[in-house]
Motif scaffolding. Structure first.
Motif, PDB file in Angstrom:
ATOM      1  N   ALA A 222       0.877  -1.166   0.000  1.00 28.57           N
ATOM      2  CA  ALA A 222       0.000   0.000   0.000  1.00 28.57           C
ATOM      3  C   ALA A 222       0.913   1.214   0.000  1.00 28.57           C
ATOM      4  N   PRO A 223       0.987   1.942  -1.100  1.00 31.78           N
ATOM      5  CA  PRO A 223       1.930   3.054  -1.165  1.00 31.78           C
ATOM      6  C   PRO A 223       1.588   4.206  -0.229  1.00 31.78           C
ATOM      7  N   SER A 224       0.346   4.243   0.235  1.00 31.25           N
ATOM      8  CA  SER A 224      -0.100   5.350   1.072  1.00 31.25           C
ATOM      9  C   SER A 224      -0.168   4.958   2.542  1.00 31.25           C
TER      10      SER A 224
ATOM     11  N   HIS B 197       1.483   1.036  15.678  1.00 31.17           N
ATOM     12  CA  HIS B 197       1.885  -0.333  15.980  1.00 31.17           C
ATOM     13  C   HIS B 197       2.382  -1.063  14.729  1.00 31.17           C
ATOM     14  N   ALA B 198       2.684  -0.312  13.678  1.00 26.05           N
ATOM     15  CA  ALA B 198       3.254  -0.848  12.431  1.00 26.05           C
ATOM     16  C   ALA B 198       2.344  -1.869  11.767  1.00 26.05           C
ATOM     17  N   PHE B 199       1.024  -1.712  11.928  1.00 18.59           N
ATOM     18  CA  PHE B 199       0.108  -2.611  11.231  1.00 18.59           C
ATOM     19  C   PHE B 199      -0.105  -2.176   9.783  1.00 18.59           C
ATOM     20  N   GLY B 200      -0.143  -0.876   9.533  1.00 12.97           N
ATOM     21  CA  GLY B 200      -0.416  -0.401   8.183  1.00 12.97           C
ATOM     22  C   GLY B 200       0.738   0.329   7.525  1.00 12.97           C
ATOM     23  N   GLY B 201       1.826   0.491   8.210  1.00 13.99           N
ATOM     24  CA  GLY B 201       2.988   1.183   7.676  1.00 13.99           C
ATOM     25  C   GLY B 201       4.027   1.314   8.777  1.00 13.99           C
ATOM     26  N   PRO B 202       5.232   1.700   8.456  1.00 15.87           N
ATOM     27  CA  PRO B 202       5.709   2.057   7.121  1.00 15.87           C
ATOM     28  C   PRO B 202       5.919   0.826   6.234  1.00 15.87           C
ATOM     29  N   LYS B 203       6.015   1.098   4.934  1.00  8.50           N
ATOM     30  CA  LYS B 203       6.275   0.028   3.967  1.00  8.50           C
ATOM     31  C   LYS B 203       7.235   0.552   2.900  1.00  8.50           C
ATOM     32  N   LEU B 204       8.214  -0.265   2.569  1.00  6.99           N
ATOM     33  CA  LEU B 204       9.113   0.053   1.463  1.00  6.99           C
ATOM     34  C   LEU B 204       8.573  -0.585   0.189  1.00  6.99           C
TER      35      LEU B 204
END
Length: 438
Positions: free
Chosen positions: A57-59, A72-79
């Motif tokens: 998910a880029p957003s 809690h890092a469930f939805g991000g961040p993401k590389l």
């Protein structure tokens, strides 16, 4: 009689902080470094899995709910999983890699060239999980956010344009004749001039043609428009449905009908149901795990509320556990599928939040098909049953972490192989060849 099934691994949390919130964080793998994922990819290849599919998910979501997704890092961040793919290809020789891509984020010419490059560098092992997330639109320009169906229309135009560019080198265009010194025949390159509703670009593509086929296309769409997109374009369909015979056969029939409607054969699409198994050592241990899940305490419910808050972009943690959900709680852009997963078949007007979260906490037994907790033998029984219903394969769901891989597969792989369900080795002809090998 047992029949071979296709197996893939679904990295459902994306290229994010693996291990966060779990005891295995203390293995000291660094989630921003490739070694964690390379080790996991090698284990999947050894196990006979055909590919790993990486969610993205880029957003980070709407400005008002960003904290919910990162707290809690469930939805991000993401590389970016597309940039992780070369490291996984380097660590393996036959495993396919399917990163998630969003048509809003890549202009067709750039996408066609980058994807062609990775297909060549990987030995034809690239796949693309095409998603139409509209919530990310604000990151890619100032155009208004598209509707659900319009986003699929854009994705179809995008993919058609990419394929036109991939095919802009006609038969015989690539000569490579060392005697004459002629590398290519420019007269056999097809001009591409695309002027569509969403994109405008010219070709031909500055990349050589594929020798063993274009990258595999995967899609997760479950709506009517999403199924139509899959029927027209997908080689792999990610299926989320109850694993009953009626549901499995009905879902497969929808995909096959969509393929036929778009002039394709049902066999062109490998349908794979996503499952998150909990493999335990004995039926007694499975019963204990299921029984323990039936009465979650408030601490467990809070963790589930945190995770759901990220998916729903709505802070459930501030609500009264023993009161119904407030009317109008969810914004219009929130996924209706995510809301349905929370509420289930309960009355949203009267059921308290505690009831919704408790239902999500409950686990079920593989043996009675109420869930996915069971022994390796019981899981193999279920896969065999799916095969009897015509199923093509399964996508196991979990972190791409060595601890998760081994916890799930150590006992399972030998059982599946003994029963003739899981192949011993992968095809060396690329990902498409693996998917078409039986």
């Amino acid at each position: 009689m047992s029949r071979l099934q296709h197996f893939g691994w679904f990295l459902a949390r994306g290229f994010g902080p693996h291990g966060w919130g779990h005891p295995y964080l203390d293995w000291n793998w660094q989630w921003t470094r490739p070694e964690l994922y390379q080790q996991s990819a090698r284990e999947l290849e050894r196990a006979g899995f055909e590919f790993v599919l990486i969610e993205d998910a880029p957003s980070l979501g709407s400005p008002d709910t960003i904290d919910l997704r990162v707290r809690h890092a469930f939805g991000g961040p993401k590389l970016d999983p597309l940039l992780l793919a070369p490291y996984l290809f380097q660590a393996t020789t036959r495993l396919g890699v399917i990163p998630t891509v969003n048509p809003a984020a890549y202009l067709p010419y750039t996408a066609a060239r980058q994807f062609a490059t990775l297909q060549h560098l990987s030995g034809d092992r690239l796949g693309l999980n095409v998603v139409t997330d509209t919530g990310s639109a604000r990151h890619f320009g100032d155009a208004p956010q598209l509707s659900h169906d319009a986003a699929y229309d854009r994705a179809e135009e995008w993919l058609d344009g990419i394929r036109a560019l991939w095919n802009s080198w006609g038969e015989g265009a690539l000569v490579r004749d060392t005697a004459t010194g002629v590398y290519a025949d420019g007269t056999k390159l097809r001009p591409v001039r695309h002027r569509g509703e969403y994109f405008a670009f010219d070709g031909p593509l500055n990349a050589v043609p594929f020798e063993r086929g274009e990258p595999v296309i995967a899609s997760p769409g479950g709506s009517g428009r999403g199924l139509g997109f899959a029927g027209a374009n997908s080689d792999v369909q990610l299926a989320l449905a109850p694993l009953t015979e009626q549901s499995v056969r009905a879902y497969r029939a929808k995909i096959h009908a969509a393929a036929i409607e778009r002039g394709r054969s049902p066999s062109d699409i490998t349908i794979m149901f996503a499952i998150q198994p909990v493999i335990v050592s004995s039926p007694e241990e499975a019963d204990r795990v299921v029984a323990a899940s039936a009465h979650p305490d408030d601490a467990v419910l809070r963790v589930i509320a945190q995770r759901q808050s990220s998916d729903l972009e709505t802070d459930l943690t501030v609500l009264d556990l023993d009161a119904p959900l407030p009317e109008g709680l969810f914004a219009e852009h929130v996924s209706q599928g995510s809301i349905r997963r929370l509420i289930g078949d309960r009355d949203a007007a009267t059921a308290p939040l505690r009831a919704h979260l408790t239902a999500l906490a409950r686990a079920g037994r593989i043996s009675d098909r109420s869930g996915f907790v069971g022994t390796a033998e019981e899981f193999a029984d279920m896969i065999e049953e799916l095969g009897e219903w015509g199923n093509d394969g399964v996508l196991l769901w979990g972190d791409l972490h060595p601890v998760t891989i081994h916890r799930t597969l150590d006992d399972l792989v030998p059982v599946l192989r003994r029963r003739g369900i899981l192949r011993d080795e992968l095809s060396d002809g690329g990902l498409r060849a693996s998917l078409r090998s039986f």
